[in-house]
Design a protein around this motif. Structure first.
Motif, PDB file in Angstrom:
ATOM      1  N   VAL A   1       0.843  -1.205   0.000  1.00 55.59           N
ATOM      2  CA  VAL A   1       0.000   0.000   0.000  1.00 55.59           C
ATOM      3  C   VAL A   1       0.875   1.251   0.000  1.00 55.59           C
ATOM      4  O   VAL A   1       1.905   1.298   0.690  1.00 55.59           O
ATOM      5  CB  VAL A   1      -0.899   0.032   1.267  1.00 55.59           C
ATOM      6  N   LEU A   2       0.447   2.253  -0.765  1.00 55.93           N
ATOM      7  CA  LEU A   2       1.059   3.584  -0.669  1.00 55.93           C
ATOM      8  C   LEU A   2      -0.008   4.535  -0.135  1.00 55.93           C
ATOM      9  O   LEU A   2      -1.104   4.632  -0.703  1.00 55.93           O
ATOM     10  CB  LEU A   2       1.518   4.072  -2.049  1.00 55.93           C
ATOM     11  N   PHE A   3       0.330   5.232   0.959  1.00 54.16           N
ATOM     12  CA  PHE A   3      -0.525   6.329   1.432  1.00 54.16           C
ATOM     13  C   PHE A   3       0.232   7.621   1.151  1.00 54.16           C
ATOM     14  O   PHE A   3       1.265   7.891   1.758  1.00 54.16           O
ATOM     15  CB  PHE A   3      -0.830   6.186   2.930  1.00 54.16           C
ATOM     16  N   ALA A   4      -0.264   8.418   0.191  1.00 55.58           N
ATOM     17  CA  ALA A   4       0.387   9.689  -0.169  1.00 55.58           C
ATOM     18  C   ALA A   4      -0.462  10.833   0.379  1.00 55.58           C
ATOM     19  O   ALA A   4      -1.684  10.841   0.183  1.00 55.58           O
ATOM     20  CB  ALA A   4       0.508   9.811  -1.680  1.00 55.58           C
ATOM     21  N   HIS A   5       0.182  11.799   1.019  1.00 56.06           N
ATOM     22  CA  HIS A   5      -0.551  12.897   1.650  1.00 56.06           C
ATOM     23  C   HIS A   5      -1.185  13.860   0.648  1.00 56.06           C
ATOM     24  O   HIS A   5      -1.887  14.781   1.065  1.00 56.06           O
ATOM     25  CB  HIS A   5       0.372  13.692   2.580  1.00 56.06           C
ATOM     26  N   ASN A   6      -0.870  13.733  -0.646  1.00 59.09           N
ATOM     27  CA  ASN A   6      -1.662  14.467  -1.648  1.00 59.09           C
ATOM     28  C   ASN A   6      -1.598  13.755  -2.995  1.00 59.09           C
ATOM     29  O   ASN A   6      -0.785  12.839  -3.210  1.00 59.09           O
ATOM     30  CB  ASN A   6      -1.257  15.950  -1.751  1.00 59.09           C
ATOM     31  N   ASP A   7      -2.489  14.186  -3.898  1.00 58.27           N
ATOM     32  CA  ASP A   7      -2.573  13.565  -5.225  1.00 58.27           C
ATOM     33  C   ASP A   7      -1.261  13.701  -5.989  1.00 58.27           C
ATOM     34  O   ASP A   7      -0.822  12.761  -6.653  1.00 58.27           O
ATOM     35  CB  ASP A   7      -3.664  14.260  -6.062  1.00 58.27           C
ATOM     36  N   ASP A   8      -0.661  14.890  -5.919  1.00 61.97           N
ATOM     37  CA  ASP A   8       0.540  15.123  -6.733  1.00 61.97           C
ATOM     38  C   ASP A   8       1.663  14.136  -6.397  1.00 61.97           C
ATOM     39  O   ASP A   8       2.308  13.602  -7.304  1.00 61.97           O
ATOM     40  CB  ASP A   8       1.040  16.569  -6.567  1.00 61.97           C
ATOM     41  N   MET A   9       1.898  13.893  -5.118  1.00 67.47           N
ATOM     42  CA  MET A   9       2.941  12.915  -4.766  1.00 67.47           C
ATOM     43  C   MET A   9       2.537  11.522  -5.241  1.00 67.47           C
ATOM     44  O   MET A   9       3.378  10.754  -5.720  1.00 67.47           O
ATOM     45  CB  MET A   9       3.192  12.918  -3.256  1.00 67.47           C
ATOM     46  N   GLY A  10       1.242  11.208  -5.154  1.00 62.63           N
ATOM     47  CA  GLY A  10       0.753   9.913  -5.642  1.00 62.63           C
ATOM     48  C   GLY A  10       0.971   9.785  -7.144  1.00 62.63           C
ATOM     49  O   GLY A  10       1.384   8.732  -7.640  1.00 62.63           O
ATOM     50  N   LEU A  11       0.736  10.891  -7.867  1.00 59.82           N
ATOM     51  CA  LEU A  11       0.907  10.870  -9.320  1.00 59.82           C
ATOM     52  C   LEU A  11       2.379  10.700  -9.693  1.00 59.82           C
ATOM     53  O   LEU A  11       2.719   9.972 -10.620  1.00 59.82           O
ATOM     54  CB  LEU A  11       0.341  12.166  -9.931  1.00 59.82           C
ATOM     55  N   GLY A  12       3.256  11.361  -8.943  1.00 60.50           N
ATOM     56  CA  GLY A  12       4.700  11.171  -9.162  1.00 60.50           C
ATOM     57  C   GLY A  12       5.095   9.727  -8.880  1.00 60.50           C
ATOM     58  O   GLY A  12       5.865   9.117  -9.634  1.00 60.50           O
TER      59      GLY A  12
ATOM     60  N   ALA B   1      -8.170  15.082  -4.324  1.00 55.11           N
ATOM     61  CA  ALA B   1      -9.216  14.921  -5.345  1.00 55.11           C
ATOM     62  C   ALA B   1      -9.205  16.058  -6.371  1.00 55.11           C
ATOM     63  O   ALA B   1     -10.261  16.591  -6.729  1.00 55.11           O
ATOM     64  CB  ALA B   1     -10.608  14.757  -4.723  1.00 55.11           C
ATOM     65  N   VAL B   2      -7.991  16.442  -6.806  1.00 61.00           N
ATOM     66  CA  VAL B   2      -7.904  17.355  -7.954  1.00 61.00           C
ATOM     67  C   VAL B   2      -8.150  16.519  -9.215  1.00 61.00           C
ATOM     68  O   VAL B   2      -8.120  15.283  -9.166  1.00 61.00           O
ATOM     69  CB  VAL B   2      -6.517  18.074  -8.037  1.00 61.00           C
ATOM     70  N   LYS B   3      -8.392  17.191 -10.338  1.00 63.90           N
ATOM     71  CA  LYS B   3      -8.781  16.478 -11.563  1.00 63.90           C
ATOM     72  C   LYS B   3      -7.832  15.333 -11.936  1.00 63.90           C
ATOM     73  O   LYS B   3      -8.271  14.232 -12.231  1.00 63.90           O
ATOM     74  CB  LYS B   3      -8.880  17.470 -12.717  1.00 63.90           C
ATOM     75  N   ASP B   4      -6.526  15.607 -11.927  1.00 66.21           N
ATOM     76  CA  ASP B   4      -5.564  14.558 -12.331  1.00 66.21           C
ATOM     77  C   ASP B   4      -5.625  13.359 -11.385  1.00 66.21           C
ATOM     78  O   ASP B   4      -5.477  12.216 -11.800  1.00 66.21           O
ATOM     79  CB  ASP B   4      -4.130  15.116 -12.338  1.00 66.21           C
ATOM     80  N   GLY B   5      -5.827  13.635 -10.106  1.00 63.77           N
ATOM     81  CA  GLY B   5      -5.944  12.550  -9.129  1.00 63.77           C
ATOM     82  C   GLY B   5      -7.215  11.755  -9.372  1.00 63.77           C
ATOM     83  O   GLY B   5      -7.217  10.519  -9.353  1.00 63.77           O
ATOM     84  N   MET B   6      -8.304  12.473  -9.626  1.00 58.42           N
ATOM     85  CA  MET B   6      -9.591  11.816  -9.881  1.00 58.42           C
ATOM     86  C   MET B   6      -9.524  10.983 -11.168  1.00 58.42           C
ATOM     87  O   MET B   6     -10.128   9.917 -11.259  1.00 58.42           O
ATOM     88  CB  MET B   6     -10.691  12.871  -9.991  1.00 58.42           C
ATOM     89  N   GLN B   7      -8.765  11.474 -12.154  1.00 59.57           N
ATOM     90  CA  GLN B   7      -8.606  10.709 -13.400  1.00 59.57           C
ATOM     91  C   GLN B   7      -7.872   9.395 -13.112  1.00 59.57           C
ATOM     92  O   GLN B   7      -8.267   8.327 -13.589  1.00 59.57           O
ATOM     93  CB  GLN B   7      -7.819  11.553 -14.428  1.00 59.57           C
ATOM     94  N   ALA B   8      -6.796   9.496 -12.300  1.00 57.59           N
ATOM     95  CA  ALA B   8      -6.038   8.286 -11.941  1.00 57.59           C
ATOM     96  C   ALA B   8      -6.934   7.309 -11.167  1.00 57.59           C
ATOM     97  O   ALA B   8      -6.832   6.088 -11.343  1.00 57.59           O
ATOM     98  CB  ALA B   8      -4.813   8.670 -11.105  1.00 57.59           C
TER      99      ALA B   8
END
Ligand code: AHR
Length: 329
Positions: free
Chosen positions: A230-241, A264-271
């Motif tokens: 499991v990865l828990f990322a404190h925001n979408d951007d780090m998760g996307l990276g 839950a920004v657009k790019d995160g929601m897309q992922a």
């Protein structure tokens, strides 16, 4: 002195005074209150431009200020506390009507907040909190409950790990060290997963809320730990990276590694809709309209609640598919 010259001197003084007040009110100097157009002058110090969330937050504040007829002075601190302190001191010197800021870290604000208080300028905290014991240093704090976001993320994991056998190895990408969202999300998540002893955080490091940071730290995690569940990322951007690092390591994000993020920004929601993320706890950046409303109230000397919490939700993959077409940011 005869009456006529005395009148002339008074008239000249009035002209000079009017000139200097007008200069104070002009938006380049940013001075407040007595400007010619009587607009409220709001000095805002933003954290930086580290994430999609931050960009949406900046846009919300700028748009809401224009709509509310507020003269906004905006400063980007590039994720540095010293830049924020400098900006706040400039706003004090310029005698703005209200100061608002999103503090990059929680500690170290008392001195500058006291300076603002002594100058009679009300301060509003937005998005992130400070740890000052003296609550009279600011009027209100408008923003999310970050502990709750971490807890909701952890509770989802507990629920969705029920059938897992053996240890579930979790890696955590923390936000900016010392920031309220990093401290609080870690706390909330940790408290929630304590309900199931097989859930174990095997590594936890800051990726500074950026995509580049998320990618770089995830690469290190993948090298050091052969079994990451499991990865828990404190925001979408780090998760996307981190997605890039996971894919490059030959693993399938969302399947080989369950990914939980926040924002839950657009790019995160897309992922999430694409099945690469598994769960997102929302953190709303759309604070602009409420901030302008508060600025008007504190400027008018009205009482405001000391804490105003943002309304938020959570998203599963199916919910993201439904919400995505109408996502504003
Ligand atoms: O303070 C809010 C956090 O800061 C957001 O979750 C993150 O994306 C941002 O950089």
């Amino acid at each position: 002195m005869s009456l006529a010259p005395r009148r002339a001197v008074a008239a000249l003084a009035a002209v000079l005074l009017a000139g200097s007040v007008a200069a104070c009110g002009n938006s380049d100097t940013g001075a407040g209150g007595g400007g010619g157009d009587d607009k409220i002058v709001l000095g805002f110090s933003q954290v930086g431009a580290e994430s999609g969330w931050r960009t949406a937050n900046t846009n919300s504040i700028k748009e809401a200020a224009a709509e509310a007829g507020i003269d906004l002075k905006f400063d980007d601190a590039q994720q540095k506390q010293e830049n924020q302190i400098k900006a706040i001191r400039n706003y004090i010197q310029q005698k703005v009507d209200v100061i608002a800021f999103s503090p990059v870290v929680e500690s170290g604000w008392d001195t500058v907040l006291k300076e603002a208080k002594d100058a009679g300028i009300p301060v509003i905290l937005t998005d992130r909190a400070v740890d000052s014991a003296d609550k009279s240093l600011y009027k209100t704090f408008l923003g999310s409950d970050f502990v709750k976001e971490g807890r909701l993320s952890g509770e989802w994991l507990v629920e969705n790990s029920k059938d897992a056998t053996g240890d579930v190895n979790i890696v955590e990408l923390q936000g900016t060290t010392g920031s309220a969202p990093a401290n609080d999300r870690k706390k909330g998540f940790g408290e929630a997963i304590a309900a199931d002893p097989k859930l174990k955080v095997i590594a936890s490091q800051s990726g500074d809320f950026t995509r580049a940071g998320g990618k770089q730290v995830m690469e290190q995690f993948l090298k050091a730990h052969p079994k990451i569940d499991v990865l828990f990322a404190h925001n979408d951007d780090m998760g996307l990276g981190a997605l890039e690092a996971i894919t490059a390591a030959g693993k399938v994000p969302g399947k080989d590694i369950t990914i939980i993020t926040i924002d839950a920004v657009k790019d995160g929601m897309q992922a999430l809709a694409d099945g690469k993320f598994n769960f997102i706890a929302e953190c709303s950046p759309l604070l602009g309209p409420q901030l302008m409303d508060l600025a008007k109230k504190v400027h008018a000397g009205e009482e405001v609640p000391p804490r105003i919490e943002t309304e938020e939700t959570t998203f599963t993959q199916e919910q993201a598919k439904t919400a995505l077409p109408n996502r504003k940011y």
